[in-house]
Design an enzyme around this catalytic site. Structure first.
Site, mmCIF file in Angstrom:
data_model
loop_
_atom_site.group_PDB
_atom_site.id
_atom_site.type_symbol
_atom_site.label_atom_id
_atom_site.label_comp_id
_atom_site.label_asym_id
_atom_site.label_seq_id
_atom_site.Cartn_x
_atom_site.Cartn_y
_atom_site.Cartn_z
ATOM 1 N N ASP A 199 -7.189 8.009 4.920
ATOM 2 C CA ASP A 199 -5.508 7.085 5.047
ATOM 3 C C ASP A 199 -4.965 7.477 6.199
ATOM 4 O O ASP A 199 -6.156 7.765 7.638
ATOM 5 C CB ASP A 199 -4.448 7.727 4.509
ATOM 6 C CG ASP A 199 -3.702 6.295 3.868
ATOM 7 O OD1 ASP A 199 -3.365 6.243 4.273
ATOM 8 O OD2 ASP A 199 -3.477 6.206 2.509
ATOM 9 N N HIS A 240 2.201 7.293 5.849
ATOM 10 C CA HIS A 240 1.308 6.536 4.765
ATOM 11 C C HIS A 240 0.730 7.049 4.579
ATOM 12 O O HIS A 240 0.536 7.225 2.313
ATOM 13 C CB HIS A 240 0.597 5.248 5.634
ATOM 14 C CG HIS A 240 0.286 4.164 4.182
ATOM 15 N ND1 HIS A 240 -1.054 4.450 3.670
ATOM 16 C CD2 HIS A 240 0.859 3.038 3.849
ATOM 17 C CE1 HIS A 240 -1.238 3.518 3.084
ATOM 18 N NE2 HIS A 240 -0.475 2.241 2.725
ATOM 19 N N SER A 417 -1.283 0.258 -1.902
ATOM 20 C CA SER A 417 -1.294 1.466 -1.419
ATOM 21 C C SER A 417 -1.115 2.621 -2.221
ATOM 22 O O SER A 417 -1.477 3.288 -1.949
ATOM 23 C CB SER A 417 -1.087 1.762 -0.325
ATOM 24 O OG SER A 417 -1.882 0.780 1.217
#
Length: 559
Positions: A199, A240, A417
């Site tokens: 990621d 994220h 996601s």
């Protein structure tokens, strides 16, 4: 016959120009060679000097994953990286971004457009260097939709049932949608399994209480930042990765419980949170190989590639499972025995619309997003692939998905996601329950368990998985003692329950609409009739008897 060095398998626009300066360069093969054996540890032959051979770049855990699935040791398991050759590349001005053992190639950049290729040719004695254009890649403006985050703490209004092993709190709806609680209730919580999370940055993940405890318990086995070349994945450049990881790993009862709360993890940053370039695809390959070497079982990658800031971008026609380097890498990851889960992308409402690489790979589970009612999210990237395959594979809640923000509070956000790690955790628990299964079998059972398996579409693929049903398909869990028959049904469905207590029923179509409901009064009134106007196809029949809810998928098949 001449052997040619394929200097570009990605980015050449013409044979006559070096205007594009980012390439993959095949490395000379180690003359000591390698042996592909039918077993994992090699062929025991007295004529082979094993001490003279390079060792595979694999941990004991990686060996074990291959042995369980009868996967042989291959050439791609050996690193043929050559420091002296790398020094020569640097001497002629090439920048080396990294080396891939899967492709036995270096990711390089040329120093300038007028670089003298003869200097590179001189380094090879057994082949010629030739520029081979694989495909002309143009630039298509296709704005992507990033996950929408809400940092406002969620009020604890929606109480989760307390009859399960965990009190899921705000994660209950997204868990119950796929019946992940059925895995946890049986003790399958990810223990002993290893998940690789590829990621962006994992800012503050090492300080947030529910995630910090994963470090304290020794369940973060490794971290690596392929953007900066060190182990610090926690830089304050993006969160994220933190949010994605929390959906799997966090245990914050009774506020939030992730989908694999007892698994171990490898945290790998491949994404430059501040730009979008082809080098990030290379980083993704390097991260995948790192995960393979560590012995990772399941990969979650909430990343996708189609449009780049300055590098040539892909066309939708390139999403056919063979062009993008990350897609090829995803196929390699499957080949070595990992289950790869990748977000389908957030381009569903844009001009691009379809899935992004590596979600176009045929050997992985590409994950779409639905809302809390099971309806496809507008932003969720659609299928099919450019060669006509169904994508995404399956879908889960990616609208207002509960997760942890950087302060450690439960927040919600939108994006594939988030639907991808939700399923990745449960797939890991499912594999824990079926330790002798291959990665292919695990993926196949997940697809078969899904709501639209009989009638897949290019919005949500095979539908929303049901892990209780998947456990039954794999033989790990005995089928529910309640019986619905015959199935397929020609219109009348008989129901046998564990008691004669009155019950209510609903028939729900593939769009989530209730097309019929009524009361069952056992043992005289034990038959459900489908409406005359109901089309042939897969339906969900829900029977509520007291505190017990029984759900069965029934195929209506009228003559």
């Amino acid at each position: 016959m001449k052997r040619y060095l394929f200097l570009a398998f990605l980015l050449l626009s013409t044979v006559s120009t070096l205007a594009q300066q980012k390439y993959w360069l095949e490395a000379p093969l180690d003359k000591r060679g390698w042996i592909e054996s039918p077993g994992c540890r090699g062929i025991l032959m007295s004529s082979i000097d094993w001490d003279a051979l390079p060792l595979p770049a694999l941990s004991e855990r990686a060996y074990q994953r291959r042995e369980r699935q009868r996967i042989p040791i291959r050439q791609t398991d050996y690193s043929h990286r050559d420091p002296s050759f790398e020094a020569k590349l640097k001497d002629i001005g090439l920048e080396i971004h990294g080396y891939s053992r899967w492709f036995n190639s270096y990711s390089i950049s040329l120093p300038s457009e007028d670089f003298n290729l003869e200097e590179l040719k001189a380094l090879y004695t057994d082949r010629e260097v030739e520029l081979i254009p694989v495909r002309t890649l143009g630039r298509l403006e296709a704005p992507q939709t990033s996950p929408v985050l809400d940092e406002t703490p969620i009020p604890s209004a929606a109480a989760a049932p307390t009859s399960h092993l965990y009190n899921y709190g705000q994660a209950w709806a997204q868990t119950e949608m796929v019946h992940g609680e059925a895995l946890h209730d049986l003790g399958y919580d990810g223990s002993g399994m290893l998940i690789g999370v590829i990621d962006g940055a994992f800012f503050n993940a090492d300080n947030i209480g529910p995630l910090y405890q994963v470090f304290q318990q020794g369940r973060v086995l490794a971290t690596y930042d392929f953007v900066n070349g060190d182990t610090n994945v926690f830089r304050p450049v993006g969160s994220h990765g933190t949010r994605v990881w929390s959906i799997m790993a966090a245990d914050l009862e009774p506020q939030f419980v992730g989908s694999a709360p007892r698994a171990s993890y490898v945290l790998l940053r491949s994404e430059d949170d501040e730009s979008e370039s082809k080098v990030e695809e290379d980083n993704w390959i390097f991260a995948m190989e790192f995960a393979d070497s560590m012995g990772v079982d399941v990969i979650n990658s909430s990343l996708g590639y189609n449009v780049f800031d300055t590098d040539p971008s892909y066309f939708p026609s390139d999403m056919e499972g063979r062009t993008a380097i990350v897609t090829r890498g995803a196929v390699m990851a499957h080949r070595v025995g990992m289950v790869v889960m990748n977000s389908a992308g957030n381009s569903g409402a844009s001009s691009w619309r379809i899935i992004t690489a590596p979600a176009d790979a045929d050997s992985i589970l590409s994950i779409g997003a639905v809302d809390s009612l099971g309806q496809v999210a507008a932003f969720s990237s659609r299928g099919p692939t450019a060669d006509g395959r169904i994508k995404p594979d399956v879908s889960a809640q990616g609208v207002l998905t509960a997760h942890l923000g950087t302060s450690g509070t439960v927040t919600r956000g939108n994006g594939t996601s988030f639907s991808s790690p939700l399923l990745a955790g449960f797939v890991t628990c499912f594999w824990q329950a079926n330790p002798n299964a291959t990665n292919y079998e695990i993926m196949d059972w997940v697809r078969q368990s899904a709501s639209h398996y009989a009638r897949p579409n290019n919005d949500i693929g095979y539908g929303i998985p049901n892990f209780q049903f998947a456990m039954e398909l794999s033989g790990t869990l005995s089928p529910n003692p309640s019986i619905f028959y015959p199935n397929p049904s020609a219109g009348a469905l008989y129901v046998k329950m564990k008691s004669d207590e009155k019950a209510t029923y609903q028939i729900i179509d593939i769009n989530g609409r209730v097309i019929a409901d009524g009361t069952l009064g056992f043992a005289r009134n034990d038959r459900i009739l489908f409406p005359l106007g109901a089309a042939n196809g897969l339906y969900q029949v829900r029977v509520i008897q007291g505190d017990e809810v029984t759900v069965e998928k029934v195929l209506l098949q009228r003559p």
